[in-house]
Design an enzyme around this catalytic site. Sequence first.
Site, mmCIF file in Angstrom:
data_model
loop_
_atom_site.group_PDB
_atom_site.id
_atom_site.type_symbol
_atom_site.label_atom_id
_atom_site.label_comp_id
_atom_site.label_asym_id
_atom_site.label_seq_id
_atom_site.Cartn_x
_atom_site.Cartn_y
_atom_site.Cartn_z
ATOM 1 N N GLU A 118 -2.467 -108.207 9.246
ATOM 2 C CA GLU A 118 -1.733 -108.076 7.825
ATOM 3 C C GLU A 118 -1.078 -109.467 6.714
ATOM 4 O O GLU A 118 -0.950 -110.484 7.262
ATOM 5 C CB GLU A 118 -0.621 -107.297 7.690
ATOM 6 C CG GLU A 118 0.275 -107.164 8.664
ATOM 7 C CD GLU A 118 1.506 -106.410 9.870
ATOM 8 O OE1 GLU A 118 2.050 -106.951 10.197
ATOM 9 O OE2 GLU A 118 1.386 -105.214 9.919
ATOM 10 N N HIS B 164 6.220 -104.325 8.716
ATOM 11 C CA HIS B 164 7.063 -105.469 9.884
ATOM 12 C C HIS B 164 7.894 -106.323 9.515
ATOM 13 O O HIS B 164 7.778 -107.034 8.455
ATOM 14 C CB HIS B 164 5.680 -106.027 10.885
ATOM 15 C CG HIS B 164 4.746 -105.326 11.607
ATOM 16 N ND1 HIS B 164 3.626 -104.781 11.845
ATOM 17 C CD2 HIS B 164 5.257 -104.391 12.409
ATOM 18 C CE1 HIS B 164 2.868 -103.931 12.597
ATOM 19 N NE2 HIS B 164 4.137 -103.820 13.071
#
Length: 287
Positions: free
Chosen positions: A206, A244
């Site tokens: 990611e 995150h």
Amino acid sequence: MIDGRSRVIVQGITGHQGRFHAQAMRAFGTRVVAGVTPGKGGETVDGVPVYESVREAASSQGVDVSVVFVPAPWAKDSALEALEAGVPLVVIVTEGMPVHDAMTVIQFARVMNARVIGPNCPGVTVPGAAKVGIMPNGIFREGNTAVVSRSGTLTYEVVNSLTEAGMGQSICLGIGGDPVIGTSFVDALGLFEADERTSEIVLIGEIGGTAEEEAASYISAKTKKPVVAYIAGRTAPPGRKMGHAGAIISQGRGSARSKAEALRAAGVRVAERPSEIARLLTDVRRR
């Protein structure tokens, strides 16, 4: 890393999350031999004995793995306790763990020659053998594809799609998306390369940080098994923090594009969307 013989303890088993996931791990076939909650020693949770300390549990039951479900303010002390007791693998599911606390735990793990997975991770699953963490029980199938991911939700989506396509998994490892984690993509790739059950690898990255670029360098130099990847966050604008704690794009680094380019340069097939991963694996197998 884990197998059907691994003896697992749950730190925080008397809490809601600890109890729920201890039940799910046992239903999967994991040998949950004990729980640890200070002040609750002598109790049982669904037939699992609870001890005051990890050292007491280890002395009584023998421990290969500890999984930490303790709230963030106390997660560092719980993980350090497990490491001090000689537990060789500590999986920290807890999210919101301060970066400095994570650094302290990971450094101590190196001193103790132990491994930490996480924090803020879904754990590790070996289909047909054992599960440590919070991954759903019903999505797996035994096979030879290793999966490693920074994103828990995407892990489940990809594994489920592989299973539906008839592609089983040898191991599924969720390393967590925080800026400081105990097991990196590079660590996982090394483990998978040495694993005789694994013939191919799926890497789910990611945006943010340089973990995927570092993985690309490692793959180019040392990985002989085929790798298929997917990078989440293609539409994220520069400078935006998303999801995150590690997902920050800055000064042209950490973007989905830069990561995909690095991986392609290393010979990795990169999917444009998660649903393409199974097809790319099929193409790899035909080569």
